[in-house]
Design a protein around this motif. Structure first.
Motif, PDB file in Angstrom:
ATOM      1  N   VAL A  85      13.193 -18.807   0.328  1.00 24.95           N
ATOM      2  CA  VAL A  85      14.321 -19.509   0.606  1.00 24.95           C
ATOM      3  C   VAL A  85      15.146 -19.328   1.740  1.00 24.95           C
ATOM      4  O   VAL A  85      15.972 -20.279   2.367  1.00 24.95           O
ATOM      5  CB  VAL A  85      15.272 -18.939  -0.719  1.00 24.95           C
ATOM      6  CG1 VAL A  85      14.803 -19.520  -1.751  1.00 24.95           C
ATOM      7  CG2 VAL A  85      15.705 -17.663  -0.937  1.00 24.95           C
ATOM      8  N   ASN A 139     -10.844  -8.260  -1.357  1.00 22.48           N
ATOM      9  CA  ASN A 139     -10.529  -9.597  -2.399  1.00 22.48           C
ATOM     10  C   ASN A 139     -10.827 -10.693  -1.618  1.00 22.48           C
ATOM     11  O   ASN A 139      -9.983 -10.949  -0.675  1.00 22.48           O
ATOM     12  CB  ASN A 139      -9.712  -9.241  -3.053  1.00 22.48           C
ATOM     13  CG  ASN A 139      -9.552 -10.298  -4.341  1.00 22.48           C
ATOM     14  OD1 ASN A 139     -10.368 -11.367  -4.131  1.00 22.48           O
ATOM     15  ND2 ASN A 139      -9.008  -9.913  -5.444  1.00 22.48           N
ATOM     16  N   PRO A 140     -11.805 -11.726  -1.451  1.00 25.49           N
ATOM     17  CA  PRO A 140     -11.805 -12.748  -0.824  1.00 25.49           C
ATOM     18  C   PRO A 140     -10.685 -13.660  -1.237  1.00 25.49           C
ATOM     19  O   PRO A 140     -10.295 -14.530  -0.092  1.00 25.49           O
ATOM     20  CB  PRO A 140     -13.166 -13.222  -1.259  1.00 25.49           C
ATOM     21  CG  PRO A 140     -13.665 -12.758  -2.550  1.00 25.49           C
ATOM     22  CD  PRO A 140     -13.069 -11.476  -2.584  1.00 25.49           C
ATOM     23  N   ALA A 141     -10.183 -13.537  -2.196  1.00 24.33           N
ATOM     24  CA  ALA A 141      -8.811 -14.412  -2.647  1.00 24.33           C
ATOM     25  C   ALA A 141      -7.749 -14.146  -1.832  1.00 24.33           C
ATOM     26  O   ALA A 141      -6.969 -14.820  -1.359  1.00 24.33           O
ATOM     27  CB  ALA A 141      -8.585 -14.532  -4.228  1.00 24.33           C
ATOM     28  N   ASN A 166      10.787  -9.560   0.117  1.00 21.16           N
ATOM     29  CA  ASN A 166      10.433 -10.279  -0.854  1.00 21.16           C
ATOM     30  C   ASN A 166       9.842 -11.427  -0.600  1.00 21.16           C
ATOM     31  O   ASN A 166      10.669 -12.091   0.047  1.00 21.16           O
ATOM     32  CB  ASN A 166      11.268 -10.205  -1.938  1.00 21.16           C
ATOM     33  CG  ASN A 166      10.909 -10.655  -3.521  1.00 21.16           C
ATOM     34  OD1 ASN A 166      10.729 -11.966  -3.479  1.00 21.16           O
ATOM     35  ND2 ASN A 166      10.830 -10.067  -4.450  1.00 21.16           N
ATOM     36  N   PHE A 218      -8.193 -15.265   1.771  1.00 15.82           N
ATOM     37  CA  PHE A 218      -8.054 -16.741   1.570  1.00 15.82           C
ATOM     38  C   PHE A 218      -6.509 -16.770   1.818  1.00 15.82           C
ATOM     39  O   PHE A 218      -5.788 -17.744   2.592  1.00 15.82           O
ATOM     40  CB  PHE A 218      -8.373 -17.209   0.394  1.00 15.82           C
ATOM     41  CG  PHE A 218      -8.628 -18.746   0.421  1.00 15.82           C
ATOM     42  CD1 PHE A 218      -9.538 -19.237   1.477  1.00 15.82           C
ATOM     43  CD2 PHE A 218      -8.274 -19.512  -0.573  1.00 15.82           C
ATOM     44  CE1 PHE A 218      -9.941 -20.626   1.299  1.00 15.82           C
ATOM     45  CE2 PHE A 218      -8.546 -20.958  -0.529  1.00 15.82           C
ATOM     46  CZ  PHE A 218      -9.283 -21.286   0.536  1.00 15.82           C
ATOM     47  N   LEU A 255      12.417 -14.442  -1.683  1.00 16.12           N
ATOM     48  CA  LEU A 255      13.550 -14.271  -0.761  1.00 16.12           C
ATOM     49  C   LEU A 255      13.399 -15.068   0.356  1.00 16.12           C
ATOM     50  O   LEU A 255      14.208 -15.920   1.075  1.00 16.12           O
ATOM     51  CB  LEU A 255      14.210 -13.008  -0.749  1.00 16.12           C
ATOM     52  CG  LEU A 255      15.327 -12.960   0.018  1.00 16.12           C
ATOM     53  CD1 LEU A 255      16.474 -13.642  -0.794  1.00 16.12           C
ATOM     54  CD2 LEU A 255      15.953 -11.656   0.042  1.00 16.12           C
ATOM     55  N   GLY A 290      -1.281 -14.025  -7.005  1.00 11.62           N
ATOM     56  CA  GLY A 290      -2.104 -13.853  -7.894  1.00 11.62           C
ATOM     57  C   GLY A 290      -3.319 -12.488  -7.858  1.00 11.62           C
ATOM     58  O   GLY A 290      -3.611 -12.132  -8.881  1.00 11.62           O
ATOM     59  N   THR A 291      -3.326 -12.174  -6.665  1.00 12.90           N
ATOM     60  CA  THR A 291      -4.428 -11.008  -6.234  1.00 12.90           C
ATOM     61  C   THR A 291      -3.661  -9.813  -6.761  1.00 12.90           C
ATOM     62  O   THR A 291      -4.203  -8.682  -6.746  1.00 12.90           O
ATOM     63  CB  THR A 291      -5.149 -11.217  -5.338  1.00 12.90           C
ATOM     64  OG1 THR A 291      -4.330 -11.285  -3.966  1.00 12.90           O
ATOM     65  CG2 THR A 291      -6.302 -12.395  -5.144  1.00 12.90           C
ATOM     66  N   TYR A 321       1.253 -21.638  -0.623  1.00 12.56           N
ATOM     67  CA  TYR A 321      -0.105 -21.425  -1.266  1.00 12.56           C
ATOM     68  C   TYR A 321      -0.592 -20.007  -0.973  1.00 12.56           C
ATOM     69  O   TYR A 321      -1.184 -19.544  -1.830  1.00 12.56           O
ATOM     70  CB  TYR A 321      -0.989 -22.660  -0.573  1.00 12.56           C
ATOM     71  CG  TYR A 321      -2.074 -22.830  -1.603  1.00 12.56           C
ATOM     72  CD1 TYR A 321      -2.253 -23.002  -2.937  1.00 12.56           C
ATOM     73  CD2 TYR A 321      -3.443 -22.755  -0.921  1.00 12.56           C
ATOM     74  CE1 TYR A 321      -3.447 -22.902  -3.481  1.00 12.56           C
ATOM     75  CE2 TYR A 321      -4.552 -22.767  -1.583  1.00 12.56           C
ATOM     76  CZ  TYR A 321      -4.599 -23.050  -2.798  1.00 12.56           C
ATOM     77  OH  TYR A 321      -5.673 -22.847  -3.765  1.00 12.56           O
ATOM     78  N   MET A 344      14.758  -6.283  -2.614  1.00 16.31           N
ATOM     79  CA  MET A 344      14.360  -7.620  -2.057  1.00 16.31           C
ATOM     80  C   MET A 344      15.043  -7.477  -0.664  1.00 16.31           C
ATOM     81  O   MET A 344      14.618  -8.142   0.262  1.00 16.31           O
ATOM     82  CB  MET A 344      15.099  -8.874  -2.702  1.00 16.31           C
ATOM     83  CG  MET A 344      14.511  -9.189  -3.970  1.00 16.31           C
ATOM     84  SD  MET A 344      15.104 -10.619  -4.590  1.00 16.31           S
ATOM     85  CE  MET A 344      14.299 -10.502  -6.234  1.00 16.31           C
ATOM     86  N   LEU A 388       5.388  -9.620  -5.708  1.00 10.37           N
ATOM     87  CA  LEU A 388       6.081 -10.422  -4.677  1.00 10.37           C
ATOM     88  C   LEU A 388       6.881  -9.655  -3.759  1.00 10.37           C
ATOM     89  O   LEU A 388       7.161 -10.076  -2.654  1.00 10.37           O
ATOM     90  CB  LEU A 388       7.175 -11.373  -5.463  1.00 10.37           C
ATOM     91  CG  LEU A 388       6.593 -12.860  -6.167  1.00 10.37           C
ATOM     92  CD1 LEU A 388       7.720 -13.430  -6.744  1.00 10.37           C
ATOM     93  CD2 LEU A 388       6.121 -13.558  -5.176  1.00 10.37           C
ATOM     94  N   LEU A 397      -1.692 -17.064  -3.745  1.00 11.98           N
ATOM     95  CA  LEU A 397      -2.885 -16.557  -3.945  1.00 11.98           C
ATOM     96  C   LEU A 397      -2.572 -14.996  -3.705  1.00 11.98           C
ATOM     97  O   LEU A 397      -3.250 -14.144  -4.428  1.00 11.98           O
ATOM     98  CB  LEU A 397      -3.776 -17.062  -2.579  1.00 11.98           C
ATOM     99  CG  LEU A 397      -4.221 -18.275  -2.752  1.00 11.98           C
ATOM    100  CD1 LEU A 397      -5.141 -18.849  -1.530  1.00 11.98           C
ATOM    101  CD2 LEU A 397      -5.301 -18.220  -3.968  1.00 11.98           C
TER     102      LEU A 397
END
Lengths: 198, 481
Positions: free
Chosen positions: B133, B206-208, B127, B211, B130, B182-183, B175, B69, B187, B179
Motif C-alpha cells: 500500500v 522450495n522452487p515455488a 509487512n 519463483f 503494508l 503461499g510457501t 504475484y 508491521m 506476510l 507465492l
C-alpha cells in the motif's frame, strides 16, 4: 466425482474460456462483457472455497460498479476496432510461445507439495463466518495498512481532479448560479422612443 | 477476542505529515493564483517539522509497532530524514521553475507530499501488505505528477507509458508476494526470514519460493530502472516536467533502495545466493548499456536518464555483496547520487525559463562565458557523476568497488571500472560544450537569492563531502552496526 469437484471444473472452464474471449473478442464491448463473466465465475470459485465475503465483494464492487463504469467508457469512446487488432495476427505466434513457456513453468513450479498441500483438505469447517473474521482483522491487526488504503483513495481523488479539472479560457460554459440570479432588467432594456405616427 | 491498542508514537512523523497534507490541501482551495506561494511555504514547513519529528522521535533503539508491521530502525530513520531534507531542496527549485513558467498549481506540492508519505511508509514497512500500500501511494502520485503539464503531449505519453509499466511491475510484485505467502505462510518480513532460514537448514530450497523471489527481483528492477527493465526511464525523464524528473530520479530512487533492502536483505536474506546471481546479471547489463547509450544522446535529460541506469547498476554492486559493508556502501552511493542529481537538475531548472527548456546539450554551449558560476557548479556535478576525485562521487564509487573486491569478485570490479571510464567521456563532453564552445545565444538568468544560494551550497556540498568523506560514510555504516 463429488459435487464440489464438478462445480470447480465448471467454473474453472467458464473462467478460462471467458478470459480467452476477453483477449480475442473483436468488439471491445463484448470483451468487457466477457470480463464480467470472468469475474462471476471467479466469485463462484471463491464460494466453493467458502470465502463468501470475497466472492460477494467481487460481484458487488467489480461487476456491479467498476465494470459497469468501464462499459460506459468503452461505449462512449470511439475506438477503431481494426486498428486495435492490427498487430494481433502478427504477434500471435510470439505471444503463444511466451504463454506456452509460462504455462509449462507454472505447471512445474506450482505443485501442491511446494505449498505443503499434499493431502487436500477442506478449508475452514464451514461454521466460521469469514466476513466477521475479516472485519475483526481489518480494524485491529491490519488497522495501519487499512488506514493507508484510505490515503490511497484520497490520492486517487486528488489525482483525478488534478488531471481533469481545468478552466480553459476558450471554452464557453454557463454558470448556473449566475443564470438563476438573472433579473429582467439584465436582459431587457426599455428604450424611450417617440411614437411613429406615419 | 483481545486486542491491545498499538503504540502510535513511532508512527508520529507519518501521522503528522498526513494531517499537514490534508491541511495544505484545504488551504490551497481558498488561495488565488497570486497567493499560491503560501501552499509552497506550508509544504516546506510540513517537511521540516516531519523531519524534526523523525529525528527527535528516534531513541537510537529499534522499535516496532502495529503488530510488527511498522519498524523504526536506523535505516528507516536515515532514509526518512534524507528523503525529507532532499525534498525541501527539490520543492525550492521546483517552486521557482513552476512560478516562472506560469505552471504553479497547488496539486504539485500536495501530490509530491503524498508521494513522500508513501515513501516513508515503504521504508519503515516490515509487512508485505503494508509495503504494497505504501508503494501504491507513492506510485499513484508519480503517475499523476508526470502528466502534470497537461498541454504537453510528451508528458502525457510518458505518463501513460509509466503507468502501464508501473502497473505491470506492481502486478509482478503482488504475484511474487502471493507465492512467498503461499510457501512461507506469513506476510511479516522478519517471520518470513525465520521460516526461510528454518526451511533452508538442510540446503534444499522450495522452487515455488524461488519463483516468487524472481518476481520480486523483477519488480525491484522495474522500479530502479535496471536493464532489461529500463525502457520507460529515458522517455519518462525526457517527457515529464523537469521538477518531476528531479523528484523521481532522486528521492524516488532512495525509496526504491528502501524497497530493495527491506525485501531482499531483511525478508529474503536466507536466499541470498539465489538473488545474488540475478543482481549480478542486472548490474552487468545496466552498467554497460547505460554508459554506452548515454554517449550518443543530445538531450541532457535523456543523457542523465542513461547515466541513472548505469548508476543504479553501481548501486547494485554494493547490494549484491551481501555484507554489511556492501549494504552501507550501497546506501552511501544512493545518498550521494541523489545529492548530485538534485544539483544537476537544479542547474537545468535554473537555466530554463518560460517557453524555453534548457534540455539540449547544445543549449549549454558557451555557458562558461555567459554564466561562469553556474557553469562551474554544473562542472562539479558532472565530475562527481563521473567519479573524479576529490568530488564525493569518487568516494561513492570507491566504497562500492572496494566492497565488491572484498568478496573476491575482482572481475566485476574491473568491469565496472572500465565502464566508468567509458562513462567519463559523456560527462566530460558536457563540460567541454560549456567551456570550449561558443554560441551566439543570450540567456538571461534571473535566479532569486534563495535559489542561488541553495544551489551553490548543494553543489559545493559535493566538493565538501568529497574532501572530508568520513562523516557521511560513517553515518551510513552506523546503520548496519
Amino acid at each position: 466425482m463429488t459435487n464440489e469437484a464438478m462445480f470447480f471444473y465448471l467454473f474453472s472452464a467458464v473462467l478460462v474460456s471467458s478470459a480467452t474471449m476477453v483477449v480475442v473478442a473483436r468488439n471491445s464491448v463484448r470483451a468487457v462483457l466477457f470480463l464480467v463473466l470472468c469475474f462471476v465465475s471467479a466469485s463462484g470459485l471463491w464460494i466453493l472455497l467458502q470465502a463468501e465475503f470475497l466472492a460477494i465483494v467481487l460481484v458487488l464492487v467489480y461487476v456491479g460498479a467498476v465494470m459497469v463504469m468501464f462499459l460506459f467508457v468503452v461505449m462512449m469512446l470511439d475506438v477503431d476496432q481494426a486498428q486495435l487488432k492490427a498487430g494481433f495476427a502478427r504477434h500471435l505466434p510470439l505471444g503463444l510461445l511466451v504463454a506456452a513457456v509460462m504455462v509449462v513453468e507454472m505447471l512445474l513450479v506450482l505443485q501442491p507439495e511446494n505449498f505443503g498441500l499434499v493431502t487436500a483438505e477442506n478449508v475452514g469447517s464451514g461454521l466460521t463466518s469469514n466476513t466477521k473474521a475479516i472485519g475483526r482483522m481489518l480494524y485491529t491487526d491490519y488497522f495501519y495498512p487499512f488506514e493507508i488504503a484510505a490515503v490511497v483513495l484520497l490520492v486517487g481523488i486528488v489525482a483525478a481532479i488534478s488531471l481533469t479539472l481545468r478552466k480553459r479560457p476558450d471554452s464557453r460554459y454557463i454558470d448556473p448560479s449566475e443564470q438563476v440570479g438573472v433579473k429582467a432588467s439584465d436582459r431587457l432594456r426599455m428604450v424611450d422612443m417617440e411614437s411613429d405616427n406615419r | 477476542m483481545n486486542f491491545a491498542v498499538p503504540n502510535f508514537l513511532p508512527a508520529l512523523p507519518e501521522i503528522f505529515l498526513l494531517v499537514s497534507i490534508c491541511g495544505v490541501l484545504v488551504v490551497d482551495l481558498f488561495l488565488t493564483d497570486e497567493q499560491r506561494w503560501l501552499t509552497y511555504v506550508l509544504a516546506q514547513f510540513a517537511l521540516l517539522l516531519t523531519a524534526l519529528a523523525v529525528v527527535f522521535g528516534f531513541s537510537g533503539e529499534t522499535v516496532t509497532t502495529f503488530g510488527g508491521m511498522f519498524i523504526g530502525d536506523p535505516l528507516s530513520v536515515l532514509l526518512k530524514v534524507v528523503i525529507l531534507l532532499f525534498s525541501t531542496v527539490i520543492f525550492l527549485y521546483s517552486f521557482h521553475y513552476l512560478r516562472a513558467g506560469g505552471q504553479l498549481r497547488g496539486e504539485f506540492f500536495t501530490l509530491a507530499l503524498f508521494g513522500i508519505l508513501g515513501m516513508m511508509i515503504m521504508v519503515s514497512a516490515h509487512n508485505l501488505l503494508l509495503f504494497y500500500v505504501g508503494l501504491e501511494t507513492f506510485s499513484l502520485c508519480l503517475y499523476t505528477l508526470v502528466a502534470y503539464n497537461r498541454d504537453a503531449p510528451k508528458g502525457a505519453e510518458a505518463a501513460v507509458k509509466y503507468f502501464f509499466l508501473g502497473a505491470l511491475s506492481s502486478g509482478l510484485l503482488l504475484y511474487g508476494f502471493s507465492l512467498l505467502y503461499g510457501t512461507t505462510g506469513t506476510l511479516s518480513i522478519p517471520e518470513m526470514a525465520a521460516v526461510l532460514t528454518a526451511a533452508g537448514a538442510d540446503g534444499s530450497v522450495n522452487p515455488a519460493t524461488l519463483f516468487g523471489v524472481v518476481f520480486v527481483v523483477i519488480a525491484i528492477a522495474f522500479k530502479l530502472g535496471l536493464v532489461p527493465f529500463h525502457m520507460w526511464v529515458p522517455d519518462l525523464y525526457e517527457g515529464a516536467p523537469t521538477p518531476v524528473t528531479l523528484y523521481l530520479s532522486t528521492v524516488g530512487k532512495l525509496a526504491a533502495l528502501g524497497m530493495a533492502v527491506r525485501l531482499l536483505v531483511d525478508g529474503l536474506g536466507p536466499l541470498f545466493v539465489h538473488w545474488q546471481e540475478l543482481l549480478v546479471v542486472l548490474a552487468v547489463l545496466s552498467i554497460a548499456l547505460g554508459n554506452l547509450v548515454a554517449i550518443v544522446q543530445t538531450n541532457i535529460k535523456r543523457l542523465l536518464a542513461y547515466s541513472t541506469i548505469s548508476h543504479m547498476g553501481f548501486f547494485l554492486l554494493g547490494l549484491l555483496t551481501g555484507t554489511p559493508d556492501g549494504y552501507s556502501a550501497a546506501l552511501y552511493y544512493m545518498v550521494v547520487y541523489a545529492l548530485t542529481g538534485i544539483a544537476g537538475f537544479g542547474v537545468i531548472l535554473l537555466l530554463s525559463r518560460k517557453g524555453f527548456e534548457a534540455e539540449r546539450i547544445d543549449d549549454y554551449k558557451g555557458l562558461g562565458r555567459r554564466q561562469p558560476w553556474y557553469a562551474f557548479l554544473m562542472m562539479l556535478v558532472m565530475l562527481s557523476l563521473a567519479g573524479v576525485p576529490p568530488l564525493v562521487g569518487f568516494w561513492a564509487k570507491y566504497s562500492v568497488l572496494m566492497s565488491v573486491i572484498s568478496i573476491d569478485m575482482i572481475w566485476l570490479a574491473l568491469y565496472a571500472l572500465v565502464f566508468s571510464v567509458v562513462g567519463a567521456f559523456y560527462y566530460l563532453r558536457v563540460i567541454k560544450v560549456m567551456f570550449f564552445e561558443e554560441s551566439p545565444m543570450v540567456q538571461p538568468v534571473s535566479a532569486t537569492a534563495d535559489m542561488h544560494w541553495t544551489l551553490t551550497l548543494n553543489a559545493l556540498a559535493l566538493l565538501g563531502f568529497g574532501l572530508i568523506p568520513g562523516g557521511l560514510l560513517d553515518f551510513c555504516r552506523s546503520v548496519w552496526g
